[in-house]
Design a protein around this motif. Structure first.
Motif, PDB file in Angstrom:
ATOM      1  N   GLY A   5       0.673  -1.296   0.142  1.00 20.28           N
ATOM      2  CA  GLY A   5      -0.039   0.047   0.077  1.00 20.28           C
ATOM      3  C   GLY A   5       0.779   1.317   0.055  1.00 20.28           C
ATOM      4  N   LEU A   6       2.167   1.191  -0.430  1.00 23.28           N
ATOM      5  CA  LEU A   6       2.902   2.392  -0.391  1.00 23.28           C
ATOM      6  C   LEU A   6       2.552   3.144  -1.679  1.00 23.28           C
ATOM      7  CD1 LEU A   6       6.202   0.914   0.842  1.00 23.28           C
ATOM      8  CD2 LEU A   6       4.878   2.415   2.135  1.00 23.28           C
ATOM      9  N   ASP A   7       1.616   3.661  -1.744  1.00 26.17           N
ATOM     10  CA  ASP A   7       0.898   4.156  -3.160  1.00 26.17           C
ATOM     11  C   ASP A   7       1.478   5.620  -3.449  1.00 26.17           C
ATOM     12  OD1 ASP A   7      -0.170   1.817  -3.993  1.00 26.17           O
ATOM     13  OD2 ASP A   7      -2.100   2.569  -2.769  1.00 26.17           O
ATOM     14  N   PHE A   8       2.211   6.282  -2.177  1.00 27.04           N
ATOM     15  CA  PHE A   8       2.354   7.690  -2.430  1.00 27.04           C
ATOM     16  C   PHE A   8       3.591   7.753  -3.280  1.00 27.04           C
ATOM     17  CE2 PHE A   8       4.093   6.015   1.215  1.00 27.04           C
ATOM     18  CZ  PHE A   8       5.542   6.351   1.392  1.00 27.04           C
ATOM     19  N   ILE A   9       4.414   6.731  -3.464  1.00 26.01           N
ATOM     20  CA  ILE A   9       5.426   6.630  -4.355  1.00 26.01           C
ATOM     21  C   ILE A   9       4.976   6.363  -5.702  1.00 26.01           C
ATOM     22  CG2 ILE A   9       7.790   5.665  -5.010  1.00 26.01           C
ATOM     23  CD1 ILE A   9       7.967   4.865  -1.835  1.00 26.01           C
ATOM     24  N   PRO A  10       5.426   7.113  -6.585  1.00 27.96           N
ATOM     25  CA  PRO A  10       4.827   6.973  -8.187  1.00 27.96           C
ATOM     26  C   PRO A  10       5.258   5.750  -8.904  1.00 27.96           C
ATOM     27  CG  PRO A  10       6.493   8.751  -8.067  1.00 27.96           C
ATOM     28  CD  PRO A  10       6.165   8.451  -6.644  1.00 27.96           C
ATOM     29  N   PRO A  11       4.401   5.326  -9.540  1.00 28.64           N
ATOM     30  CA  PRO A  11       4.644   3.834 -10.103  1.00 28.64           C
ATOM     31  C   PRO A  11       5.873   3.784 -11.080  1.00 28.64           C
ATOM     32  CG  PRO A  11       2.504   4.655 -10.709  1.00 28.64           C
ATOM     33  CD  PRO A  11       3.186   5.553  -9.784  1.00 28.64           C
ATOM     34  N   PHE A  12       6.326   4.825 -11.443  1.00 33.56           N
ATOM     35  CA  PHE A  12       7.423   5.018 -12.259  1.00 33.56           C
ATOM     36  C   PHE A  12       8.395   4.491 -11.457  1.00 33.56           C
ATOM     37  CE2 PHE A  12      10.888   7.360 -13.916  1.00 33.56           C
ATOM     38  CZ  PHE A  12      11.040   6.625 -15.093  1.00 33.56           C
ATOM     39  N   VAL A  13       8.554   5.188 -10.229  1.00 28.68           N
ATOM     40  CA  VAL A  13       9.781   5.031  -9.209  1.00 28.68           C
ATOM     41  C   VAL A  13       9.924   3.423  -8.878  1.00 28.68           C
ATOM     42  CG1 VAL A  13      10.743   5.387  -6.991  1.00 28.68           C
ATOM     43  CG2 VAL A  13       9.674   7.214  -8.676  1.00 28.68           C
ATOM     44  N   TRP A  14       8.768   2.985  -8.726  1.00 31.05           N
ATOM     45  CA  TRP A  14       8.590   1.502  -8.357  1.00 31.05           C
ATOM     46  C   TRP A  14       9.110   0.648  -9.104  1.00 31.05           C
ATOM     47  CZ3 TRP A  14       8.761  -0.516  -3.837  1.00 31.05           C
ATOM     48  CH2 TRP A  14       8.101   0.182  -2.755  1.00 31.05           C
ATOM     49  N   PHE A  15       8.803   1.032 -10.273  1.00 31.63           N
ATOM     50  CA  PHE A  15       9.362   0.140 -11.540  1.00 31.63           C
ATOM     51  C   PHE A  15      10.771   0.227 -11.670  1.00 31.63           C
ATOM     52  CE2 PHE A  15      10.857   0.198 -16.169  1.00 31.63           C
ATOM     53  CZ  PHE A  15      10.526  -1.078 -16.356  1.00 31.63           C
ATOM     54  N   LEU A  16      11.492   1.403 -11.490  1.00 36.48           N
ATOM     55  CA  LEU A  16      12.726   1.641 -11.685  1.00 36.48           C
ATOM     56  C   LEU A  16      13.411   0.799 -10.475  1.00 36.48           C
ATOM     57  CD1 LEU A  16      13.636   4.932 -12.850  1.00 36.48           C
ATOM     58  CD2 LEU A  16      14.097   2.939 -13.869  1.00 36.48           C
ATOM     59  N   LEU A  17      12.983   0.883  -9.252  1.00 39.44           N
ATOM     60  CA  LEU A  17      13.422   0.189  -8.043  1.00 39.44           C
ATOM     61  C   LEU A  17      13.580  -1.187  -8.217  1.00 39.44           C
ATOM     62  CD1 LEU A  17      11.919   2.027  -4.938  1.00 39.44           C
ATOM     63  CD2 LEU A  17      14.422   1.754  -5.650  1.00 39.44           C
ATOM     64  N   LYS A  18      12.509  -1.726  -8.683  1.00 39.89           N
ATOM     65  CA  LYS A  18      12.225  -3.262  -8.895  1.00 39.89           C
ATOM     66  C   LYS A  18      13.283  -3.639 -10.030  1.00 39.89           C
ATOM     67  CE  LYS A  18       7.839  -3.603  -7.530  1.00 39.89           C
ATOM     68  NZ  LYS A  18       6.407  -3.654  -7.941  1.00 39.89           N
ATOM     69  N   THR A  19      13.563  -3.015 -10.993  1.00 37.84           N
ATOM     70  CA  THR A  19      14.492  -2.909 -12.160  1.00 37.84           C
ATOM     71  C   THR A  19      15.986  -3.124 -11.649  1.00 37.84           C
ATOM     72  OG1 THR A  19      12.993  -1.995 -13.712  1.00 37.84           O
ATOM     73  CG2 THR A  19      15.150  -2.417 -14.237  1.00 37.84           C
ATOM     74  N   TYR A  20      16.004  -1.909 -10.642  1.00 35.47           N
ATOM     75  CA  TYR A  20      17.570  -2.013 -10.321  1.00 35.47           C
ATOM     76  C   TYR A  20      17.929  -3.270  -9.195  1.00 35.47           C
ATOM     77  CZ  TYR A  20      19.258   1.763 -13.167  1.00 35.47           C
ATOM     78  OH  TYR A  20      19.784   2.274 -14.197  1.00 35.47           O
TER      79      TYR A  20
END
Lengths: 156, 323, 164, 371
Positions: free
Chosen positions: B260-275
């Motif tokens: 439920g950490l929705d306040f972080i934008p999806p784009f950032v999540w995508f990059l975090l997981k990728t890295y």
């Protein structure tokens, strides 16, 4: 069954390896950032031979030629003459650093405590001629820090 | 007309993104390897931590003399690096960066990626053969054998995910994970196979047999220098990034936010997981020795493919039972 | 879309001609890969994206790689003389004209039904359904055949190696 | 089927591995015949680093030769000096004080550890693992610092002299060395976890490059390369020189003689060397470090051969004197030179990757091969 055990063994050893690198990942680096940080050299580090001088700042070398004969690579040129007090004194003492192998044999051969090893190690230069160190240079370098004459049988 | 402009703009954004990230990855690889090996890595160009090193390197390579050895097959030699860059760029067309942020939401996304991946081989062929060098020839043959063997488990590993999601589209797969849970939980075996086969697919240690600097010197790009070499290099890191993005999308829910950490934008999540995957790949690279070519084949045919098939069977049984 | 089609068609035909005329076998093989890729693009234009992906995967990725691989291992002599044109010009000409004529005759005499229906939005599901219902026997038989062929090839290769 | 066998034409490819190749450990050129990736023959071409060492020795005085020996096997310079000095001392019948003998043993064993650490690092590199190299160098640097403090140089020491050693050990030598040995123990465990115990490593080394005991003896192998084949031949045990007979240590022996055994032998040797250093430090007697040596060294006419167990094998020095101030002849029996010819024996029929591992496993130093 042995197939499964084999796979398990492989995975286990690989994980052990990964743990090692992970631990080192967070350990402190041991790099020395050279020009800013410098190595602490021990006493007696063999950089290259320099000339020692007496209290008056004159060379102790008597141009006896022992160092010339001790040198395996023939890099030392010495010329001497009778000084004012009648003793022989070196007038010319040239070290050809382009061939010096820094073996310390000249220091060990000297009977007049006129030679020592400096701890200089940044010896690169742009011209070949700059590698010929003359007597004044060597005397000047001999007055600096980190100069030590260690001969056979010495205690450090 | 506007649509065309919009596509061109999208393409430019993706291109910039990949190039910048590839350069960042090169810097990161040097830093990670240095930290693992008790070193500091690049420190001089750009403070702190030499962040501008890759920029300096690329600039240097740009200005280097363009050397084409005299006995090479000129056409192939020139084409090699260009072809190498193509798949690394094309993969990004279907990878979703965010909920509505995908260049082309193809409904055959997974299949498209598998197809693009197989083009990568052509670049190694053209470069390796065109160099007219014995080392690069051996390297080209090695990578051919390697890609044949690893395409199969890679695609088989994807099938489990596709079965669960019921779609080949990457956006649908992410939505499906949003409704249930990340597929790494449902597909641990599939994920393992994907990770191993993926690392082999992008030619990284312990599977960097076609490059193998201690045996084949540098493999297929041994004759390359300057800009052409830089293109191979950037393509390599582009591929690594694409693989990581794919892994994040297929197994870690892509841009969806966990807990439920929705306040972080999806784009950032995508990059975090990728890295996260990038780091794992680097960690593996700087830990293990290289396997041998026959062992590589053994691993694929005797371990990965059976496990991937088992995974498909288990997934099928699971779907039948629980639905 | 029209423009894309013409460009692709030109590339496909030009590279196909190149496959035949190139004297370097590797160049021919790589041009063949380009031809296959162009055909895949044509499939995309026809909204058959699944078919396009499979085309690339199978023809460019697997078949072409195998061809190039084979050429690399088995090549002999100078590369630029590895794919010389045939000396049988007359026979070739005849065969080519005959094939062309036959194809044109076939194309011309077939009635092409024009469908007014929009192309399917997704092609994967219909194809899957057809493969697993109407054509399931053909699909499975093809699978079995390929497996048998693969095993046979492995046995052949193994036996040769054992005897050396 | 027979026709199919005959039709399959197999082409051999001749490859020049080196003299510029990252894994030939110096300027070795190996002409390798390949069939696909299988090695069908190896022909090492040497001489790229030839510096006329033996001939130069004839132009230098007996003392002046010592710094030159450092430059043959530059990774284990102290053992080179030791071999030469022992030969000349034998010829002259010089007495060496006990303390000097102990110091020589300590330094030679530390040198063995330093050399094996370097080997470990480069061998990992040959297999494609770069990280172990830097871990090994972390330990090796500590050791080189100790050498630097003692001898004044980091690589070419010129420390062992006729009749003893140049100078006594520095004041905190014992403390630092013991600290290093503890660090080494931790390091060895880490190397095992990271590389030697790794499954990929075992797959890459076990059962490959096999050298049987008979072959090893017939080809004149020595050192870890010989012992890995199961022959317990160590000059420190079988023909003790210096004071080696006073110390308690094992000679690690392999069974199969494959690459893995050679690696394990070296890793265990480091532990044994550490044992010897500990014992020697404990029993280090007081006294002079140089014996009575004539001012001008003129060995009597005659010849002498002395061999030491260098990190790479039996390092022999044969000197002939005509009674003058210069040696009449100095002959170097280099273990690497002997081992290099093994390449064809052990690498034939294996893959290119194994060939690299084989080169690494016999641990050659080209400075000693070419001299």
């Amino acid at each position: 069954m042995s197939y499964v055990r084999n796979v398990a063994n492989v995975v286990a050893t690989l994980l052990v390896g990964l743990r090692v690198t992970l631990r080192e990942w967070f350990s402190r680096s041991i790099t020395l950032q050279y020009p800013e940080q410098r190595w602490e050299l021990p006493r007696g580090y063999r950089g290259h031979p320099v000339l020692l001088s007496d209290e008056e700042g004159k060379t102790k070398c008597t141009a006896c030629g022992l160092c010339v004969r001790a040198c395996p690579t023939d890099v030392i040129t010495v010329k001497g003459a009778k000084g004012e007090d009648g003793k022989r004194v070196a007038t010319e003492w040239v070290l050809d650093m382009s061939r010096c192998i820094q073996c310390n044999l000249c220091v060990e051969a000297c009977k007049f405590d006129a030679l020592a090893m400096s701890d200089r190690y940044e010896l690169a230069c742009y011209r070949r001629e700059d590698l010929l160190y003359d007597m004044d240079t060597l005397l000047e370098l001999g007055r600096g820090d980190g100069v030590a004459a260690i001969t056979v049988g010495d205690k450090l | 007309m506007q649509a065309v402009l919009w596509s061109v703009l999208k393409l430019l954004i993706v291109l910039t993104f990949i190039l910048l990230n590839a350069m960042l990855l090169i810097w990161l690889e040097r830093k990670v390897s240095a930290w693992i090996q008790l070193r500091l890595g690049p420190m001089r160009v750009g403070r702190p931590q030499g962040w501008a090193q890759s920029i300096a390197d690329v600039l240097k390579l740009l200005f280097k003399e363009d050397i084409v050895p005299s006995r090479v097959d000129k056409v192939l030699f020139v084409l090699g690096p260009i072809i190498a860059f193509m798949p690394a760029l094309m993969v990004w067309a279907v990878i979703p960066f965010g909920p509505n942020f995908v260049s082309a939401d193809l409904n055959i996304g997974v299949l498209y990626i598998a197809a693009i991946g197989s083009i990568g081989l052509m670049s190694i062929f053209t470069g390796g053969w065109g160099s007219n060098n014995k080392w690069s020839l051996i390297s080209a043959m090695r990578s051919a054998a390697q890609l044949f063997s690893y395409e199969v488990p890679l695609v088989l590993a994807l099938i489990g995910v596709v079965m669960l999601a019921g779609s080949l589209s990457l956006t649908d797969i992410i939505r499906a994970q949003q409704e249930t849970a990340w597929y790494i939980l449902y597909q641990p075996l599939g994920f393992l196979v994907f990770l191993i086969a993926g690392i082999a697919e992008v030619n990284r240690t312990p599977f960097d047999l076609s490059e193998a600097e201690s045996e084949l010197v540098a493999g297929w790009h041994v004759e390359y220098s300057g800009l052409r070499w830089a293109m191979y290099f950037l393509a390599e890191y582009g591929n690594l990034l694409a693989l990581s993005a794919l892994a994040a999308t297929l197994f870690l829910g892509g841009w969806t936010a966990p807990f439920g950490l929705d306040f972080i934008p999806p784009f950032v999540w995508f990059l975090l997981k990728t890295y996260l995957f990038v780091f794992v790949a680097m960690w593996i690279r700087w830990t293990f020795p290289r396997v041998r070519i026959d062992q590589l084949m053994d691993l694929s045919w005797k371990f990965l493919i059976p496990v991937a098939l088992l995974n498909i069977a288990l997934t099928g049984i699971g779907i039948t039972i629980f639905s | 879309m029209e423009i894309v089609f013409w460009i692709t068609a030109f590339v496909v035909i030009a590279s196909a001609v190149g496959v035949v005329t190139m004297t370097n076998l590797i160049h021919s093989a790589l041009l063949l890969a380009l031809t296959m890729f162009g055909v895949a693009v044509l499939f995309v234009i026809l909204a058959a994206d699944f078919l396009a992906a499979v085309q690339v995967l199978v023809y460019v990725g697997a078949v072409m790689a195998l061809v190039v691989f084979g050429v690399m291992i088995l090549q002999r002599g100078p590369m630029n003389l590895s794919n010389m044109p045939s000396k049988h010009v007359l026979g070739g000409l005849f065969a080519a004209i005959a094939t062309m004529g036959f194809l044109f005759w076939g194309l011309g005499s077939t009635e092409w039904p024009v469908s007014e229906a929009a192309p399917a939005a997704t092609t994967v599901e219909p194809i899957a359904e057809l493969l697993f219902t109407k054509y399931v026997v053909a699909f499975e038989v093809a699978g079995v055949l390929l497996t048998v062929a693969a095993i046979g090839a492995i046995i052949l290769a193994k036996e040769v190696r054992a005897g050396d | 089927m027979t026709s199919a066998k005959q039709e399959l034409h197999r082409e051999e490819m001749v490859i020049n591995m080196g003299p510029q190749h990252p894994s030939t450990h110096g300027v070795l050129r190996a002409v390798v015949t390949l069939e696909g990736e299988t090695v069908r023959g190896v022909d090492p071409v040497i001489g790229y680093l030839h510096r006329c060492f033996e001939k130069i020795c004839e132009q230098k005085t007996w003392t002046q030769v010592i710094p030159y020996t450092d430059r043959t096997d530059y990774v284990a310079a102290l053992t080179n000096e030791l071999a030469y000095v022992l030969a000349v001392e034998k010829l002259m019948g010089l007495e060496v004080p006990e303390r000097a003998q102990y110091i020589r043993v300590i330094m030679a064993e530390l040198q063995r550890i330093a050399s094996h650490l370097l080997w470990f690092g480069t061998f990992g590199n040959d297999l494609g693992a770069f990280t172990p190299f830097l871990y090994a160098f972390r330990e090796r640097e500590t050791l080189i610092d100790i050498f630097e403090k003692t001898t004044g140089a980091r690589l070419t020491y010129n420390y062992i002299r006729l009749g003893g050693v140049r100078n006594d050990l520095p004041a905190d030598f014992e403390r630092e060395t013991l600290a290093f040995l503890e660090k080494l123990e931790k390091g060895l465990e880490e190397y095992h976890n990271l590389l030697i115990g790794n499954a990929i490593f075992e797959y890459r080394t076990k059962g490959l490059g096999v050298l049987t005991a008979e072959q090893a003896v017939a080809w004149g192998a020595s050192g870890p390369t010989l012992r890995a084949s199961g022959v317990a031949w160590d000059l420190r045990k079988s023909e003790p020189y210096l004071v080696y007979d006073r110390f308690d240590f094992e000679v690690p022996v392999g069974q199969k003689g494959d690459i893995y055994d050679r690696c394990i032998c070296r890793m265990k040797e480091m532990e044994e060397s550490a044992k010897i250093v500990r014992q020697a430090l404990e029993g280090l007697p007081e006294g002079d470090v140089v014996g009575k040596v004539p001012r001008v060294i003129k060995p009597p006419q005659g010849q002498a051969y002395a061999a030491v167990e260098a990190p790479r094998g039996e390092l022999g020095c044969f000197v002939v004197s005509d009674g003058g101030i210069k040696p009449y002849r100095v002959k170097w029996r280099s273990p690497c030179f002997v081992h290099l010819q093994l390449l064809d024996v052990i690498a034939r029929g294996e893959l290119v990757a194994d060939f690299i591992a084989n080169i690494g496993s016999i641990d050659i130093i080209l400075g000693e091969v070419d001299r």
